[in-house]
Write a protein that holds these residues in place. Sequence first.
Motif, PDB file in Angstrom:
ATOM      1  N   GLY A 221     -11.116  26.834 -48.359  1.00  0.00           N
ATOM      2  CA  GLY A 221     -11.776  27.266 -47.132  1.00  0.00           C
ATOM      3  C   GLY A 221     -12.990  26.429 -46.766  1.00  0.00           C
ATOM      4  O   GLY A 221     -13.161  26.044 -45.608  1.00  0.00           O
ATOM      5  N   ILE A 222     -13.832  26.117 -47.765  1.00  0.00           N
ATOM      6  CA  ILE A 222     -15.042  25.347 -47.478  1.00  0.00           C
ATOM      7  C   ILE A 222     -14.699  23.934 -47.042  1.00  0.00           C
ATOM      8  O   ILE A 222     -15.250  23.415 -46.058  1.00  0.00           O
ATOM      9  CB  ILE A 222     -15.967  25.334 -48.719  1.00  0.00           C
TER      10      ILE A 222
ATOM     11  N   VAL B 244     -14.682  23.243 -28.785  1.00  0.00           N
ATOM     12  CA  VAL B 244     -14.571  24.702 -28.843  1.00  0.00           C
ATOM     13  C   VAL B 244     -13.466  25.115 -29.807  1.00  0.00           C
ATOM     14  O   VAL B 244     -13.647  25.998 -30.656  1.00  0.00           O
ATOM     15  CB  VAL B 244     -14.300  25.277 -27.446  1.00  0.00           C
ATOM     16  N   ILE B 245     -12.312  24.475 -29.706  1.00  0.00           N
ATOM     17  CA  ILE B 245     -11.173  24.824 -30.561  1.00  0.00           C
ATOM     18  C   ILE B 245     -11.475  24.512 -32.025  1.00  0.00           C
ATOM     19  O   ILE B 245     -11.184  25.311 -32.924  1.00  0.00           O
ATOM     20  CB  ILE B 245      -9.914  24.078 -30.084  1.00  0.00           C
ATOM     21  N   LEU B 246     -12.074  23.356 -32.293  1.00  0.00           N
ATOM     22  CA  LEU B 246     -12.378  22.969 -33.676  1.00  0.00           C
ATOM     23  C   LEU B 246     -13.416  23.890 -34.308  1.00  0.00           C
ATOM     24  O   LEU B 246     -13.302  24.233 -35.493  1.00  0.00           O
ATOM     25  CB  LEU B 246     -12.860  21.519 -33.715  1.00  0.00           C
TER      26      LEU B 246
ATOM     27  N   ALA C 135     -13.010  26.161 -37.560  1.00  0.00           N
ATOM     28  CA  ALA C 135     -13.978  26.111 -38.656  1.00  0.00           C
ATOM     29  C   ALA C 135     -14.449  27.508 -39.026  1.00  0.00           C
ATOM     30  O   ALA C 135     -14.585  27.848 -40.207  1.00  0.00           O
ATOM     31  CB  ALA C 135     -15.160  25.231 -38.265  1.00  0.00           C
ATOM     32  N   SER C 136     -14.705  28.332 -38.009  1.00  0.00           N
ATOM     33  CA  SER C 136     -15.135  29.700 -38.253  1.00  0.00           C
ATOM     34  C   SER C 136     -14.039  30.528 -38.913  1.00  0.00           C
ATOM     35  O   SER C 136     -14.305  31.317 -39.828  1.00  0.00           O
ATOM     36  CB  SER C 136     -15.560  30.348 -36.930  1.00  0.00           C
ATOM     37  N   GLN C 137     -12.799  30.336 -38.467  1.00  0.00           N
ATOM     38  CA  GLN C 137     -11.677  31.070 -39.044  1.00  0.00           C
ATOM     39  C   GLN C 137     -11.403  30.639 -40.483  1.00  0.00           C
ATOM     40  O   GLN C 137     -10.998  31.457 -41.325  1.00  0.00           O
ATOM     41  CB  GLN C 137     -10.413  30.849 -38.195  1.00  0.00           C
ATOM     42  N   SER C 138     -11.628  29.368 -40.800  1.00  0.00           N
ATOM     43  CA  SER C 138     -11.340  28.855 -42.141  1.00  0.00           C
ATOM     44  C   SER C 138     -12.380  29.296 -43.161  1.00  0.00           C
ATOM     45  O   SER C 138     -12.085  29.376 -44.355  1.00  0.00           O
ATOM     46  CB  SER C 138     -11.270  27.321 -42.115  1.00  0.00           C
TER      47      SER C 138
ATOM     48  N   PHE D 134     -13.178  20.600 -40.039  1.00  0.00           N
ATOM     49  CA  PHE D 134     -13.165  20.998 -38.630  1.00  0.00           C
ATOM     50  C   PHE D 134     -14.553  20.849 -38.010  1.00  0.00           C
ATOM     51  O   PHE D 134     -14.684  20.406 -36.860  1.00  0.00           O
ATOM     52  CB  PHE D 134     -12.703  22.452 -38.498  1.00  0.00           C
ATOM     53  N   LEU D 135     -15.581  21.208 -38.772  1.00  0.00           N
ATOM     54  CA  LEU D 135     -16.940  21.189 -38.238  1.00  0.00           C
ATOM     55  C   LEU D 135     -17.427  19.765 -37.986  1.00  0.00           C
ATOM     56  O   LEU D 135     -18.051  19.488 -36.950  1.00  0.00           O
ATOM     57  CB  LEU D 135     -17.880  21.906 -39.209  1.00  0.00           C
ATOM     58  N   VAL D 136     -17.149  18.854 -38.908  1.00  0.00           N
ATOM     59  CA  VAL D 136     -17.561  17.455 -38.728  1.00  0.00           C
ATOM     60  C   VAL D 136     -16.844  16.848 -37.525  1.00  0.00           C
ATOM     61  O   VAL D 136     -17.446  16.129 -36.714  1.00  0.00           O
ATOM     62  CB  VAL D 136     -17.283  16.644 -40.014  1.00  0.00           C
TER      63      VAL D 136
END
Length: 207
Positions: free
Chosen positions: A45-46, A183-185, A189-192, A52-54
């Motif tokens: 998850g991390i 927005v999608i990424l 990231a939040s879901q992961s 996704f965040l990067v």
Amino acid sequence: MTATAAAQGLLRCEECGLLSKGDERVMHPACSRCGANLHARKPGGITLSWAFLVAAAILYIPANLLPVLETGSLFESKSDTILSGVVHLWHTGSWLLAVVVFVASIVIPAAKLCSLSFLLFSAQRRSTWRPEQRAKLYRATHYIGRWSMVDIYVGATLVALVQLKAFASIVPGPGAVYFAAVVILTMFASQSFDPRLTWDPLDQRHE
């Protein structure tokens, strides 16, 4: 020892939400309801959230620098970035709309990038600092993420309205694509991210 679900061998299905009793003899436990694989925590998850965040942080730059709308008429053509569009709305008297677009398109994505980075860094360092506040921060971040698409909705509405007028055209610019990707990424990231990682260091400290 703290009586947590993980300590009791309970596993929650990420697909249907069913709580199941884990069996140490089973290498790959599955949900009895939907058959999905069960894990004590989201696997990888991390790492996945960081990826996704990067990617979202990188795309956030062209999303704000490139035009999101390109308008044209018989007399002139014009391209607007998110910020120049906000300034134009403000100067033309649409103050409320300018504030909505500014907050939804610039403030919220930036705040979400910062908050998710903080949550991921804290979880990775196994921090025990204010877990209640960090849990609330995650819930708030997860909730407000959907409002980042307001700018895209506004742009789509403008496209529909302007196309009804003769000799005028408006099309989404490349910045809109990058912004939608941001927005999608960030949503991915939040879901992961697994918010239970916030509490794990505290649970293990009391064992």
